[in-house]
Design a protein around this motif. Structure first.
Motif, PDB file in Angstrom:
ATOM      1  N   LYS A   1      41.875 -12.007 -13.157  1.00 53.92           N
ATOM      2  CA  LYS A   1      41.649 -12.651 -14.465  1.00 53.92           C
ATOM      3  C   LYS A   1      41.450 -11.592 -15.543  1.00 53.92           C
ATOM      4  CE  LYS A   1      41.039 -17.041 -12.878  1.00 53.92           C
ATOM      5  NZ  LYS A   1      41.957 -18.126 -13.160  1.00 53.92           N
TER       6      LYS A   1
ATOM      7  N   ALA B   1      40.942 -17.866 -24.649  1.00 56.36           N
ATOM      8  CA  ALA B   1      39.501 -17.959 -24.879  1.00 56.36           C
ATOM      9  C   ALA B   1      38.919 -16.558 -25.002  1.00 56.36           C
ATOM     10  CB  ALA B   1      38.850 -18.697 -23.713  1.00 56.36           C
TER      11      ALA B   1
ATOM     12  N   VAL C   1      31.626 -21.282 -18.675  1.00 54.14           N
ATOM     13  CA  VAL C   1      32.858 -21.123 -17.884  1.00 54.14           C
ATOM     14  C   VAL C   1      32.784 -19.774 -17.186  1.00 54.14           C
ATOM     15  CG1 VAL C   1      35.373 -21.041 -17.940  1.00 54.14           C
ATOM     16  CG2 VAL C   1      34.143 -22.481 -19.584  1.00 54.14           C
TER      17      VAL C   1
ATOM     18  N   LYS D   1      34.479 -17.435 -14.135  1.00 54.64           N
ATOM     19  CA  LYS D   1      35.664 -17.318 -13.270  1.00 54.64           C
ATOM     20  C   LYS D   1      35.569 -16.091 -12.382  1.00 54.64           C
ATOM     21  CE  LYS D   1      38.691 -19.530 -16.576  1.00 54.64           C
ATOM     22  NZ  LYS D   1      40.027 -19.582 -17.170  1.00 54.64           N
TER      23      LYS D   1
ATOM     24  N   GLY E   1      42.661 -21.400  -7.333  1.00 58.44           N
ATOM     25  CA  GLY E   1      42.302 -22.435  -8.302  1.00 58.44           C
ATOM     26  C   GLY E   1      40.877 -22.940  -8.154  1.00 58.44           C
TER      27      GLY E   1
ATOM     28  N   VAL F   1      32.816 -24.676 -14.205  1.00 59.08           N
ATOM     29  CA  VAL F   1      32.549 -25.102 -15.575  1.00 59.08           C
ATOM     30  C   VAL F   1      31.337 -26.016 -15.498  1.00 59.08           C
ATOM     31  CG1 VAL F   1      33.471 -26.269 -17.614  1.00 59.08           C
ATOM     32  CG2 VAL F   1      35.026 -25.024 -16.099  1.00 59.08           C
TER      33      VAL F   1
ATOM     34  N   GLU G   1      34.490 -18.455 -23.422  1.00 57.65           N
ATOM     35  CA  GLU G   1      34.139 -19.611 -24.256  1.00 57.65           C
ATOM     36  C   GLU G   1      34.785 -20.871 -23.671  1.00 57.65           C
ATOM     37  OE1 GLU G   1      36.202 -20.187 -28.191  1.00 57.65           O
ATOM     38  OE2 GLU G   1      37.451 -18.547 -27.499  1.00 57.65           O
ATOM     39  N   PHE G   2      34.132 -21.993 -23.837  1.00 54.16           N
ATOM     40  CA  PHE G   2      34.641 -23.275 -23.363  1.00 54.16           C
ATOM     41  C   PHE G   2      35.731 -23.762 -24.311  1.00 54.16           C
ATOM     42  CE2 PHE G   2      34.486 -27.947 -23.387  1.00 54.16           C
ATOM     43  CZ  PHE G   2      34.733 -28.189 -22.045  1.00 54.16           C
ATOM     44  N   LEU G   3      36.865 -24.137 -23.751  1.00 59.64           N
ATOM     45  CA  LEU G   3      37.975 -24.635 -24.564  1.00 59.64           C
ATOM     46  C   LEU G   3      38.016 -26.149 -24.466  1.00 59.64           C
ATOM     47  CD1 LEU G   3      40.713 -22.072 -23.491  1.00 59.64           C
ATOM     48  CD2 LEU G   3      39.393 -22.069 -25.622  1.00 59.64           C
TER      49      LEU G   3
ATOM     50  N   LYS H   1      42.236 -31.496 -12.145  1.00 53.14           N
ATOM     51  CA  LYS H   1      41.591 -30.483 -11.299  1.00 53.14           C
ATOM     52  C   LYS H   1      40.357 -31.002 -10.548  1.00 53.14           C
ATOM     53  CE  LYS H   1      43.333 -26.151 -11.630  1.00 53.14           C
ATOM     54  NZ  LYS H   1      44.587 -26.271 -12.179  1.00 53.14           N
TER      55      LYS H   1
ATOM     56  N   ASN I   1      35.773 -28.746  -8.921  1.00 55.81           N
ATOM     57  CA  ASN I   1      37.184 -28.406  -9.084  1.00 55.81           C
ATOM     58  C   ASN I   1      37.867 -28.351  -7.725  1.00 55.81           C
ATOM     59  OD1 ASN I   1      38.061 -28.106 -11.757  1.00 55.81           O
ATOM     60  ND2 ASN I   1      37.018 -26.153 -11.973  1.00 55.81           N
TER      61      ASN I   1
ATOM     62  N   ILE J   1      44.470 -20.960 -20.874  1.00 58.86           N
ATOM     63  CA  ILE J   1      43.323 -21.004 -19.956  1.00 58.86           C
ATOM     64  C   ILE J   1      43.547 -20.007 -18.830  1.00 58.86           C
ATOM     65  CG2 ILE J   1      42.082 -22.419 -18.282  1.00 58.86           C
ATOM     66  CD1 ILE J   1      42.543 -24.816 -20.032  1.00 58.86           C
ATOM     67  N   GLU J   2      44.753 -20.000 -18.312  1.00 59.72           N
ATOM     68  CA  GLU J   2      45.050 -19.074 -17.215  1.00 59.72           C
ATOM     69  C   GLU J   2      46.554 -18.902 -17.092  1.00 59.72           C
ATOM     70  OE1 GLU J   2      44.642 -20.405 -13.223  1.00 59.72           O
ATOM     71  OE2 GLU J   2      45.454 -22.380 -13.667  1.00 59.72           O
TER      72      GLU J   2
HETATM   73  P1  AMP Z   1      41.675 -21.875 -13.925  1.00 60.64           P
HETATM   74  O1  AMP Z   1      41.631 -21.544 -12.454  1.00 60.64           O
HETATM   75  O2  AMP Z   1      41.427 -20.729 -14.808  1.00 60.64           O
HETATM   76  O3  AMP Z   1      42.867 -22.712 -14.264  1.00 60.64           O
HETATM   77  O4  AMP Z   1      40.532 -22.927 -14.177  1.00 60.64           O
HETATM   78  C1  AMP Z   1      40.459 -24.156 -13.475  1.00 60.64           C
HETATM   79  C2  AMP Z   1      40.095 -25.266 -14.421  1.00 60.64           C
HETATM   80  O5  AMP Z   1      38.824 -24.988 -15.030  1.00 60.64           O
HETATM   81  C3  AMP Z   1      41.058 -25.421 -15.585  1.00 60.64           C
HETATM   82  O6  AMP Z   1      42.166 -26.211 -15.285  1.00 60.64           O
HETATM   83  C4  AMP Z   1      40.162 -26.061 -16.621  1.00 60.64           C
HETATM   84  O7  AMP Z   1      40.068 -27.450 -16.367  1.00 60.64           O
HETATM   85  C5  AMP Z   1      38.837 -25.433 -16.371  1.00 60.64           C
HETATM   86  N1  AMP Z   1      38.660 -24.289 -17.281  1.00 60.64           N
HETATM   87  C6  AMP Z   1      38.974 -23.003 -17.060  1.00 60.64           C
HETATM   88  N2  AMP Z   1      38.713 -22.227 -18.129  1.00 60.64           N
HETATM   89  C7  AMP Z   1      38.200 -23.049 -19.068  1.00 60.64           C
HETATM   90  C8  AMP Z   1      37.709 -22.841 -20.414  1.00 60.64           C
HETATM   91  N3  AMP Z   1      37.663 -21.630 -20.981  1.00 60.64           N
HETATM   92  N4  AMP Z   1      37.265 -23.926 -21.076  1.00 60.64           N
HETATM   93  C9  AMP Z   1      37.282 -25.153 -20.505  1.00 60.64           C
HETATM   94  N5  AMP Z   1      37.700 -25.406 -19.252  1.00 60.64           N
HETATM   95  C10 AMP Z   1      38.160 -24.370 -18.537  1.00 60.64           C
END
Ligand code: AMP
Length: 427
Positions: A110, A125, A148, A150, A157, A162, A183-185, A211, A221, A279-280
Motif C-alpha cells: 500500500k 486519500a 481507516v 490498512k 482484501g 474501517v 482519511e475516510f473517503l 465488501k 470486510n 481507494i486502492e
Molecule cells: P481496500 O483493500 O483498500 O480496497 O479496502 C477494502 C475496503 O475498505 C474498500 O472497498 C472500502 O470499502 C474500505 N476502505 C478502504 N479505504 C477506505 C477509505 N480511505 N475510506 C473509506 N473506506 C475505505
C-alpha cells in the motif's frame, strides 16, 4: 483496426471464482485452441483442462507453461504475481498477462502504491505510513473517526479495518506492524478494470462490489460478497475521467520507473463530494466483479489479453459490450470470513443454471472421495444472472441461488438493491 490472433493455447493460473469466469469467457473465444488451468477447481474443469501446480512457485509455473506449449499465460490471483510468476514465464519466452513482481508492488504494498499516486498526481486519500503504535496513534488522531487502517502487506482484501472504535483501529495497527492510516473517503464506490500493455490502457465497464459480509454493509470486510454492472447511477464521463486522471498517469509513471505494468490494472474508487479518489489499486482482475464484467464483454477475451501481453494493445479492436446487465451473489461457507468450514456438501448447481441466463462460478469447492462437491474455502460460489436490466438480472441470480443447498451457507440479500431502487447518489 482489427487484428485476429490466429490461435492460442492458454494456461490460466489460479483456482477461484475469478479464474472460473476468465476460463468461461476464454472457452467462448474461437481463437482458443487449447485451454488449461492450474490448479483450477471442479467448476473450471468443465471448461478447461485442469493441471496441478503450486501457483506460488515461479519456476514450476514456467515449466508447466513450456511443457503445455502455451502461447499465453494468464495469472489470476495477486499472490503468484507478487511471488514473481509473471517474470519467470516471461523469461521463458512465453507471453504472459500479468505484471512483473516489481509492478505488482502496486498491489502488494500500500505504501508503494501511495508513492506512485503521489508521483503521478493521482487523487487519493491522504495517508501516513506508520511503523510503530505511537506513530499509528498520532495518525489516527490527526484524521479522527471513522478510522481507516490498512496492512501494508498483501492481505487478499481483508487487511483493511474501517471502524469508529479507536482501540480496535490501534489494535489492528499493532497486529500488522507497518500500516497505512488514511482519511475516510465518503461516497459510492466503483471498481474499474483496465487492460494494459504498459503503454496503452483500455478501461472495461465499471462495476460495484460489496465488501462487508452482511446486509446494509454490516459486519467485517470480506473478499467480496457480490457485484453488479453496469452502474446506472454513474456520472456521465466517469470512465474517461478515471482514464485521464488515474489509469493512464499510473501506467505512465510505472513505465517511467522502468517497471511497466502489463496485465490488469484495477482501480478501486470512491466518488466523493470533492471528486474521484483512489481507494486502492490491484494488479489483477477483482473477485467477484470479474463474474459480472466478463459476461458482458462481447469482444473475444483471448485476443484482448494476448494483445496486452505482447505490447500490441494499440492494435486491438475497440471493446464491444452486451447492452445487458449482470448481478452476481456470492454464497459463502459457514463461518466465513472468520473461520470458514470445509467439507460441507453443495448441491443444486445444475438446477440453478437451468433457471435462465445464469452461470454458477465455483471458488472454494472440491470433490470428496465419493466425487461429491464440497466446500474448501470461504467464498464457495458466485451466482451470476444476466438479463436486459439490473432488476431482472438480480431476480435471476437470487432465484438461481435458491436452488442451491449448502449447510450453513450464507449470502447477502441486498446485492444491487440500492442501485435498482435509485438510492445511490453519485456526487
Ligand atoms: P481496500 O483493500 O483498500 O480496497 O479496502 C477494502 C475496503 O475498505 C474498500 O472497498 C472500502 O470499502 C474500505 N476502505 C478502504 N479505504 C477506505 C477509505 N480511505 N475510506 C473509506 N473506506 C475505505
Amino acid at each position: 483496426m482489427t487484428y485476429r490472433v490466429v490461435c492460442v493455447k492458454i494456461l490460466v493460473i489460479g483456482g477461484g471464482g475469478r479464474e472460473h469466469a476468465i476460463c468461461h469467457a476464454l472457452s467462448l473465444d474461437e481463437s482458443v485452441t487449447a485451454l488449461f488451468c492450474a490448479p483450477g477447481n471442479p467448476g473450471i474443469a468443465a471448461v478447461a483442462r485442469v493441471r496441478e501446480v503450486d501457483p506460488l512457485d515461479p519456476a514450476a509455473v514456467a515449466r508447466l507453461a513450456g511443457d503445455l506449449g502455451a502461447d499465453l499465460v494468464i495469472v489470476g490471483p495477486e499472490a503468484p504475481l507478487v511471488a514473481g510468476v509473471a517474470d519467470a514465464v516471461r523469461a521463458a519466452g512465453i507471453a504472459v498477462f500479468g505484471p512483473s513482481k516489481a509492478a505488482a508492488r502496486l498491489e502488494g504494498s500500500k505504501a508503494f502504491s501511495k508513492e506512485i499516486m503521489a508521483a503521478a498526481e493521482v487523487p487519493t486519500a491522504e495517508a501516513f505510513v506508520c511503523s510503530t503504535p505511537e506513530e499509528a496513534a498520532r495518525a489516527l488522531d490527526a484524521f479522527g473517526p471513522p478510522y481507516v487502517v490498512k496492512d501494508d502487506a498483501l492481505a487478499a482484501g481483508k487487511g483493511v479495518v474501517v471502524t469508529s472504535d479507536r482501540d480496535a483501529a490501534l489494535a489492528h495497527a499493532k497486529a500488522c506492524g507497518r500500516v497505512v492510516i488514511e482519511e475516510f473517503l465518503d461516497g459510492p464506490e466503483v471498481s474499474l478494470f483496465a487492460v494494459t500493455d504498459g503503454t496503452t490502457v483500455l478501461p472495461l465497464q465499471p462495476a460495484q462490489d460489496f465488501k462487508r459480509v452482511g446486509d446494509d454493509d454490516s459486519g467485517p470486510n470480506t473478499g467480496g460478497m457480490g457485484a453488479y454492472s453496469p452502474l446506472p447511477w454513474a456520472p456521465e464521463g466517469l470512465v474517461d475521467e478515471v482514464l485521464d486522471r488515474v489509469l493512464q498517469p499510473t501506467v505512465d509513471e510505472l513505465r517511467r520507473l522502468g517497471t511497466p505494468i502489463a496485465g490488469l490494472l484495477y482501480a478501486g474508487l470512491a466518488l466523493t463530494k470533492r471528486g474521484i479518489r483512489v481507494i486502492e489499486f490491484n494488479a489483477r482482475f477483482g473477485d467477484p466483479e470479474t463474474q459480472v464484467v466478463l459476461p458482458l464483454l462481447m469482444t473475444p477475451l483471448a485476443q484482448l489479453l494476448h494483445h496486452a501481453a505482447t505490447g500490441t494493445l494499440a492494435e486491438a479492436e475497440p471493446l464491444r459490450w452486451h447492452s445487458s446487465a449482470a448481478v452476481t451473489v456470492v454464497l459463502a461457507a459457514s463461518g466465513y470470513p472468520a473461520t470458514p468450514r470445509s467439507d460441507d456438501s453443495i448441491t443444486g448447481i445444475e438446477r440453478a443454471e437451468a433457471t435462465g441466463a445464469v452461470t454458477v462460478y465455483q471458488a472454494g469447492t472440491a470433490l470428496n472421495a465419493e466425487g461429491d462437491l464440497i466446500t474448501s474455502g470461504g467464498r464457495v460460489l458466485a451466482v451470476t444472472g444476466r438479463a436486459a436490466d439490473l432488476e431482472s438480472a438480480r431476480d435471476l441470480a437470487y432465484a438461481a441461488l435458491a436452488e442451491i443447498k449448502l449447510t450453513g451457507g450464507h449470502h447477502r440479500t441486498d446485492i444491487a438493491a440500492k442501485a435498482i431502487a435509485g438510492a445511490i447518489d453519485a456526487p
